[in-house]
Design an enzyme around this catalytic site. Structure first.
Site, mmCIF file in Angstrom:
data_model
loop_
_atom_site.group_PDB
_atom_site.id
_atom_site.type_symbol
_atom_site.label_atom_id
_atom_site.label_comp_id
_atom_site.label_asym_id
_atom_site.label_seq_id
_atom_site.Cartn_x
_atom_site.Cartn_y
_atom_site.Cartn_z
ATOM 1 N N LYS A 76 0.110 -0.827 2.503
ATOM 2 C CA LYS A 76 -0.842 -1.848 2.043
ATOM 3 C C LYS A 76 -0.212 -3.220 2.256
ATOM 4 O O LYS A 76 1.005 -3.392 2.039
ATOM 5 C CB LYS A 76 -1.136 -1.604 0.558
ATOM 6 N N SER A 151 -8.720 -1.915 -4.607
ATOM 7 C CA SER A 151 -8.353 -2.851 -3.561
ATOM 8 C C SER A 151 -7.603 -2.205 -2.390
ATOM 9 O O SER A 151 -7.502 -2.838 -1.342
ATOM 10 C CB SER A 151 -7.495 -3.963 -4.167
ATOM 11 N N SER A 175 -6.947 0.744 -8.250
ATOM 12 C CA SER A 175 -6.985 0.464 -6.811
ATOM 13 C C SER A 175 -6.387 1.502 -5.880
ATOM 14 O O SER A 175 -6.510 1.372 -4.669
ATOM 15 C CB SER A 175 -6.317 -0.872 -6.527
#
Ligand code: GLN
Length: 483
Positions: A76, A151, A175
């Site tokens: 990420k 997210s 997330s």
């Protein structure tokens, strides 16, 4: 190659069926072919990846590699990576290349993993749909008109579409678990303090936690073996030995007590999701588990409490982006105040600004007691609900998300309905507990996730439950059409 699990890939690399370089080329090719539609990567680090793959092949040939050696991974874009851009999904950091690696990245590098690139995400991890990213929304591989969740939506979409075998994510209020559920993969949020936050760009420091995302619980266990452990560079990292998370996967789960919170299974839950979850729970009963109803009486307070605590911490963490030291700087500032105001005004997107405004407000002298202090007290009550529940049961089960993947744009102008997407995940972060989301079925051809919540440091139990379920079901093996 891309239909193999992490364990299968590791075996194939070791037996010489293919090399890490061939495997890496294969995934880079898939990213090139498919990611123009999905937008799951912000940066693809092809050159770096091939260099690391060659080094991994040398390591494997000398017989030194472990289970992660030569495995391609996507991180990420919230984890700092030396020499590769780290944007956190924001214009503010569009020009930022960190001078060092996050501990999570270092651990994977040391284990010989290959970094394919950095995945798209909501700006500064604030969102549940990936629509707040400066780099545009990510598409859900199951339906390109829908969000992948957020997210960590880029990581979830990349793994679901098999553009990367495994990925990392972070979870402040859901997330990892919510995008895992919406994309039909397995994602684990570890106990707060289990995985180092060093080099992970801070959103809400008392809630943020990094974790693994993959197709199966067995793969997640292998990743957690690499990620977890004490780090003296993170003052909230817990000094506790890391078990071998793969060792307990096969354990019999007869007699395990599963709690179903009555506050989670009420009329607000869609009947389609409720039916899928009920079927999953029946499978656990077949495996010998016992089901009990429990109560988490303060459930309704979790979302409002989180949306005071998280913005408060975010407003403080994001004050460092002032245009003076690093990140975006406005053109031709008149004076220092103009530099601060315009750099922040131009560098941050609207969701981040909304959080900073709320956070600054609830921390201001006149409102601190009424909002921030009150929220801290409620946080304790929410934790105590879980503490009480774990005196009665071993794990808690619930849906991960109240709805399957929604349409891009559907909730973008309604922040409160977006915030409610986290209703089942947020309490876990407020309490600091571990929880996993696993694929358990579909509604209207969209994947649904089951959440299993455990007591502190009981990740091995969650992985054991998830693995036993995956041995008798095949939801985790489904691939979206076209991938
Ligand atoms: N959706 C939640 C938020 O917007 C959680 C995000 C996260 O876990 N990073 O704050």
């Amino acid at each position: 190659m891309h239909h193999k699990s992490l364990t299968e890939l590791a075996n194939a690399l070791r037996s010489g069926e293919f090399s890490s370089e061939e495997l890496t080329q294969h995934y880079l090719q898939r990213i090139k072919q498919y990611d123009k539609h999905l937008n799951s990567f912000i940066t693809v680090s092809s050159e770096e990846a091939l260099k690391q793959a060659k080094a991994a092949d040398a390591m494997l040939q000398s017989g030194k590699g472990g289970p992660i050696t030569g495995i391609p991974i996507a991180h990420k874009d919230i984890f700092c990576t030396a020499g590769i851009k780290t944007s956190c999904g924001s214009k503010m950091l569009d020009n930022f290349t960190a001078p060092y690696d996050a501990t999570v990245v270092t651990r994977f590098k040391t284990a010989g993993a290959v970094i394919l690139g950095k995945t798209n995400m909501d700006e500064f991890a604030m969102g549940s749909s990936n629509e707040t990213s400066f780099y545009g929304p990510v598409k859900n591989p199951w339906d390109h008109d829908r969000v992948p969740g957020g997210s960590s939506g880029g990581s979830a979409a990349a793994v679901a579409a098999k553009l990367a075998p495994v990925a990392t994510g972070t979870d402040t209020g859901g997330s990892i678990r919510q995008p895992a559920a919406l994309c039909g993969i397995t994602g684990l949020k570890p106990t707060y303090g289990r995985v180092s936050r060093y080099g992970m760009i801070a959103f809400a420091s008392s809630l943020d936690q990094a974790g693994p995302m993959a197709h199966t619980a067995a793969d997640v266990a292998l990743l957690l073996n690499t990620m977890a452990g004490f780090d003296k560079q993170d003052s909230t990292s817990v000094e506790q030995t890391v078990p071998d998370y793969t060792a307990l996967l096969e354990k019999d789960i007869t007699g395990i007590k599963i709690g179903l919170p009555k506050e989670y299974f009420n009329e607000t839950l869609s009947p389609n999701i409720a039916a899928v979850i009920e079927n999953a729970i029946k499978e656990f009963e077949h495996l010998g588990a016992q089901i009990r109803e429990i109560s988490l009486p303060n459930t309704a307070l979790a979302v409002p409490t989180y949306y005071v605590v998280a913005p408060a911490e975010c407003s403080s963490n994001l004050s460092r982006y002032d245009g003076a030291r690093f990140g975006y700087r406005c053109k031709n500032p008149k004076d220092i105040l103009d530099l601060y105001c315009r750099s922040r005004g131009e560098g941050f997107g609207s969701e981040v600004k909304r959080r900073i405004l709320i956070g600054t407000y609830v921390l201001s002298a006149g409102y601190y007691d009424a909002y921030y202090l009150k929220a801290q007290k409620l946080r304790r009550l929410i934790s105590n609900d879980f503490k009480q529940a774990f005196t009665e049961v071993d794990v808690i089960m619930s849906p991960t998300s109240p709805t399957p993947a929604f349409r891009i744009g559907e909730k973008a102008n309604d922040p409160v309905s977006m915030y409610l997407a986290d209703i089942y995940t947020i309490g876990v972060n407020l309490a600091g507990l571990p929880a996993i989301s696993i694929p358990t079925g579909f509604t209207d051809k969209l994947p649904i996730g089951l959440q299993i919540i455990g007591n502190y440091f009981c990740e091995a139990k969650l992985l054991n439950m998830a693995h036993r379920y995956q041995q008798i079901t095949d939801w985790h093996n489904k691939t979206p059409v076209g991938y």
